[in-house]
Scaffold this motif. Structure first.
Motif, mmCIF file in Angstrom:
data_model
loop_
_atom_site.group_PDB
_atom_site.id
_atom_site.type_symbol
_atom_site.label_atom_id
_atom_site.label_comp_id
_atom_site.label_asym_id
_atom_site.label_seq_id
_atom_site.Cartn_x
_atom_site.Cartn_y
_atom_site.Cartn_z
ATOM 1 N N ILE A 59 0.841 -1.206 0.000
ATOM 2 C CA ILE A 59 0.000 0.000 0.000
ATOM 3 C C ILE A 59 0.868 1.244 0.000
ATOM 4 N N LYS A 60 1.916 1.253 0.827
ATOM 5 C CA LYS A 60 2.827 2.406 0.869
ATOM 6 C C LYS A 60 3.528 2.592 -0.477
ATOM 7 N N LEU A 61 3.920 1.486 -1.111
ATOM 8 C CA LEU A 61 4.573 1.565 -2.414
ATOM 9 C C LEU A 61 3.630 2.162 -3.462
ATOM 10 N N SER A 62 2.377 1.716 -3.459
ATOM 11 C CA SER A 62 1.431 2.255 -4.436
ATOM 12 C C SER A 62 1.172 3.741 -4.195
ATOM 13 N N GLN A 63 1.146 4.168 -2.932
ATOM 14 C CA GLN A 63 0.991 5.589 -2.631
ATOM 15 C C GLN A 63 2.192 6.375 -3.141
ATOM 16 N N SER A 64 3.378 5.821 -2.962
ATOM 17 C CA SER A 64 4.593 6.489 -3.435
ATOM 18 C C SER A 64 4.606 6.596 -4.955
ATOM 19 N N VAL A 65 4.206 5.522 -5.625
ATOM 20 C CA VAL A 65 4.168 5.529 -7.089
ATOM 21 C C VAL A 65 3.177 6.582 -7.584
ATOM 22 N N MET A 66 2.032 6.693 -6.924
ATOM 23 C CA MET A 66 1.044 7.701 -7.318
ATOM 24 C C MET A 66 1.598 9.110 -7.108
ATOM 25 N N THR A 67 2.325 9.321 -6.015
ATOM 26 C CA THR A 67 2.911 10.638 -5.750
ATOM 27 C C THR A 67 3.954 10.978 -6.805
ATOM 28 N N VAL A 68 4.820 10.029 -7.126
ATOM 29 C CA VAL A 68 5.837 10.259 -8.151
ATOM 30 C C VAL A 68 5.181 10.488 -9.505
ATOM 31 N N GLY A 69 4.110 9.748 -9.788
ATOM 32 C CA GLY A 69 3.383 9.924 -11.044
ATOM 33 C C GLY A 69 2.824 11.331 -11.187
ATOM 34 N N LYS A 70 2.258 11.872 -10.110
ATOM 35 C CA LYS A 70 1.748 13.245 -10.145
ATOM 36 C C LYS A 70 2.888 14.232 -10.394
ATOM 37 N N PHE A 71 4.016 14.013 -9.733
ATOM 38 C CA PHE A 71 5.168 14.900 -9.908
ATOM 39 C C PHE A 71 5.649 14.865 -11.355
ATOM 40 N N VAL A 72 5.798 13.669 -11.906
ATOM 41 C CA VAL A 72 6.283 13.523 -13.284
ATOM 42 C C VAL A 72 5.302 14.166 -14.261
ATOM 43 N N ARG A 73 4.001 13.990 -14.008
ATOM 44 C CA ARG A 73 3.004 14.621 -14.878
ATOM 45 C C ARG A 73 3.190 16.136 -14.905
ATOM 46 N N TRP A 74 3.386 16.758 -13.744
ATOM 47 C CA TRP A 74 3.549 18.210 -13.708
ATOM 48 C C TRP A 74 4.886 18.637 -14.303
ATOM 49 N N VAL A 75 5.916 17.809 -14.166
ATOM 50 C CA VAL A 75 7.198 18.125 -14.805
ATOM 51 C C VAL A 75 7.029 18.130 -16.323
ATOM 52 N N ILE A 76 6.328 17.138 -16.862
ATOM 53 C CA ILE A 76 6.114 17.070 -18.318
ATOM 54 C C ILE A 76 5.276 18.256 -18.784
ATOM 55 N N ILE A 77 4.210 18.582 -18.053
ATOM 56 C CA ILE A 77 3.381 19.731 -18.420
ATOM 57 C C ILE A 77 4.203 21.013 -18.392
ATOM 58 N N THR A 78 5.041 21.170 -17.375
ATOM 59 C CA THR A 78 5.888 22.366 -17.273
ATOM 60 C C THR A 78 6.877 22.432 -18.427
ATOM 61 N N MET A 79 7.499 21.298 -18.750
ATOM 62 C CA MET A 79 8.470 21.292 -19.851
ATOM 63 C C MET A 79 7.798 21.635 -21.178
ATOM 64 N N LEU A 80 6.598 21.093 -21.426
ATOM 65 C CA LEU A 80 5.870 21.431 -22.646
ATOM 66 C C LEU A 80 5.504 22.913 -22.673
ATOM 67 N N GLY A 81 5.097 23.437 -21.544
ATOM 68 C CA GLY A 81 4.769 24.858 -21.457
ATOM 69 C C GLY A 81 5.971 25.732 -21.742
ATOM 70 N N VAL A 82 7.117 25.373 -21.167
ATOM 71 C CA VAL A 82 8.341 26.137 -21.414
ATOM 72 C C VAL A 82 8.744 26.031 -22.887
ATOM 73 N N PHE A 83 8.621 24.839 -23.450
ATOM 74 C CA PHE A 83 8.994 24.642 -24.853
ATOM 75 C C PHE A 83 8.133 25.501 -25.779
ATOM 76 N N PHE A 84 6.817 25.409 -25.629
ATOM 77 C CA PHE A 84 5.938 26.189 -26.509
ATOM 78 C C PHE A 84 6.033 27.679 -26.216
ATOM 79 N N GLY A 85 6.213 28.035 -24.964
ATOM 80 C CA GLY A 85 6.410 29.443 -24.625
ATOM 81 C C GLY A 85 7.670 30.000 -25.255
ATOM 82 N N THR A 86 8.740 29.205 -25.254
ATOM 83 C CA THR A 86 9.995 29.626 -25.882
ATOM 84 C C THR A 86 9.822 29.785 -27.391
#
Length: 108
Positions: A59-86
């Protein structure tokens, strides 16, 4: 002489009322359990201490994976935003530079 125990005599008694020595919060929790939840608790109890510990770790592992997944999703969204903004910013800079090539006024 007492009569034999008849379970139908206690049909209106909540299951937790049989366990008056338990804290009220625990009895309230027991009263709210649905049959499928009771089955899950029984299955967990059958796992034993080692199995229960593994379940908690899973259960703790699945919670950690979900947390990392949310972080990675926002990193990808941020990188796409920076790319298109540039890209948009570079395009506008090229337009401004093109203005200077046409004696300071926008092209017609």
């Amino acid at each position: 002489m007492t009569d034999a125990f008849n379970p139908n005599d206690h049909f209106q008694q909540l299951p937790s009322e049989k366990y008056a020595d338990l804290p009220k919060e625990t009895r309230d929790l027991l009263d709210e359990l649905r049959p499928e939840e009771v089955d899950v608790i029984r299955q967990i109890a059958r796992l034993g201490p080692e199995g229960s510990q593994q379940l908690i770790q899973a259960i703790k592992l699945s919670q950690s994976v979900m947390t990392v997944g949310k972080f990675v999703r926002w990193v990808i969204i941020t990188m796409l935003g920076v790319f298109f903004g540039t890209l948009l910013f570079a395009e506008k800079i090229m337009q401004v530079i093109a203005w200077f090539g046409h004696s300071g006024s926008p092209p017609r």
